[in-house]
Design a protein around this motif. Structure first.
Motif, PDB file in Angstrom:
ATOM      1  N   VAL A   1       0.840  -1.288   0.292  1.00 27.53           N
ATOM      2  CA  VAL A   1       0.004   0.015  -0.104  1.00 27.53           C
ATOM      3  C   VAL A   1       0.917   0.974  -0.032  1.00 27.53           C
ATOM      4  CG1 VAL A   1      -1.670   1.491   1.364  1.00 27.53           C
ATOM      5  CG2 VAL A   1      -2.015  -0.998   1.079  1.00 27.53           C
ATOM      6  N   ASP A   2       1.927   1.171   0.982  1.00 29.20           N
ATOM      7  CA  ASP A   2       2.690   2.384   0.751  1.00 29.20           C
ATOM      8  C   ASP A   2       3.403   2.616  -0.423  1.00 29.20           C
ATOM      9  OD1 ASP A   2       1.925   3.633   3.436  1.00 29.20           O
ATOM     10  OD2 ASP A   2       4.028   2.647   4.332  1.00 29.20           O
ATOM     11  N   PHE A   3       3.923   1.398  -1.031  1.00 30.47           N
ATOM     12  CA  PHE A   3       4.877   1.516  -2.359  1.00 30.47           C
ATOM     13  C   PHE A   3       3.875   1.835  -3.460  1.00 30.47           C
ATOM     14  CE2 PHE A   3       6.849  -0.934  -5.877  1.00 30.47           C
ATOM     15  CZ  PHE A   3       7.925   0.078  -5.935  1.00 30.47           C
ATOM     16  N   TYR A   4       2.610   1.004  -3.639  1.00 30.26           N
ATOM     17  CA  TYR A   4       1.994   1.237  -4.839  1.00 30.26           C
ATOM     18  C   TYR A   4       0.847   2.007  -4.949  1.00 30.26           C
ATOM     19  CZ  TYR A   4       4.324  -3.228  -6.531  1.00 30.26           C
ATOM     20  OH  TYR A   4       5.058  -4.029  -6.933  1.00 30.26           O
ATOM     21  N   ILE A   5       0.289   2.387  -3.816  1.00 33.89           N
ATOM     22  CA  ILE A   5      -0.832   3.354  -3.780  1.00 33.89           C
ATOM     23  C   ILE A   5      -0.336   4.657  -3.286  1.00 33.89           C
ATOM     24  CG2 ILE A   5      -3.093   3.743  -2.578  1.00 33.89           C
ATOM     25  CD1 ILE A   5      -3.664   0.660  -2.833  1.00 33.89           C
ATOM     26  N   ARG A   6       0.179   4.694  -2.304  1.00 32.41           N
ATOM     27  CA  ARG A   6       0.719   5.993  -1.153  1.00 32.41           C
ATOM     28  C   ARG A   6       1.788   6.620  -1.753  1.00 32.41           C
ATOM     29  NH1 ARG A   6       0.864   5.520   4.306  1.00 32.41           N
ATOM     30  NH2 ARG A   6       0.695   7.653   4.242  1.00 32.41           N
ATOM     31  N   GLY A   7       2.731   5.904  -2.260  1.00 27.19           N
ATOM     32  CA  GLY A   7       4.205   6.189  -2.634  1.00 27.19           C
ATOM     33  C   GLY A   7       4.785   6.959  -1.385  1.00 27.19           C
TER      34      GLY A   7
END
Length: 178
Positions: free
Chosen positions: A69-75
């Motif tokens: 989630v932090d990588f793909y969605i939120r950056g």
């Protein structure tokens, strides 16, 4: 950068000076968090469950849905750096409890400083758990030397991150933090 932790972006600047490509720099910054998340969780879990347990724990930690989630969605670069450092901090506390020597004091202090300068909200959430972990280790053996050097490491971590931490705390009245 008075409120948003700068360390991941300092690292990104160093990478950019080498590769001269913004996209590649961002990719390297993200990949670094996954590699070191694996490494730090492996080192922590290996202390308790051996090499196989360390590897399995590290795989599950690195592939946890929240990382995705932090990588793909939120950056969320800073938060990924914070998540990367959680097992590192626990591992450094366990190493200090195991052997109170200068290198372990410095290791814990540096990891704490890196966490503070990487993501302030992760620090606020995780620091109480790491303090609790340290207190539980202290209660187990009642090693006053460990407690003293743990406090020295805490002071060192705060001192090393003071360039970011103190201006942020002093100027928090200039933004809405409620």
């Amino acid at each position: 950068f008075n409120y948003y932790a700068p360390l991941p972006y300092y690292f990104g600047e160093l990478v950019y000076l080498i590769v001269h490509n913004f996209i590649l720099t961002a990719k390297i910054m993200f990949v670094t968090t996954f590699i070191f998340s694996y490494l730090f969780m492996y080192l922590l879990a290996r202390k308790f469950w051996g090499k196989l347990g360390g590897s399995i724990s590290a795989i599950f930690y690195t592939l946890a849905p929240y990382h995705a989630v932090d990588f793909y969605i939120r950056g969320a670069m800073g938060e990924l750096w914070g998540i990367m450092l959680f097992p590192a901090l626990f591992w450094a506390i366990a190493k200090l409890e195991e052997k109170t020597k200068l290198s372990n004091i410095l290791l814990l202090g540096i990891f704490l400083a890196v966490l503070i300068a990487s993501h302030n909200l992760s620090t606020m959430v995780f620091l109480p758990f790491s303090l609790l972990w340290g207190m539980l280790l202290f209660i187990r053996k009642r090693n006053k030397k460990f407690l003293f050097y743990g406090l020295v490491s805490l002071f060192l971590g705060i001192s090393l991150s003071a360039f970011y931490l103190f201006p942020m705390l002093v100027e928090k009245n200039l933004v809405h933090v409620e």
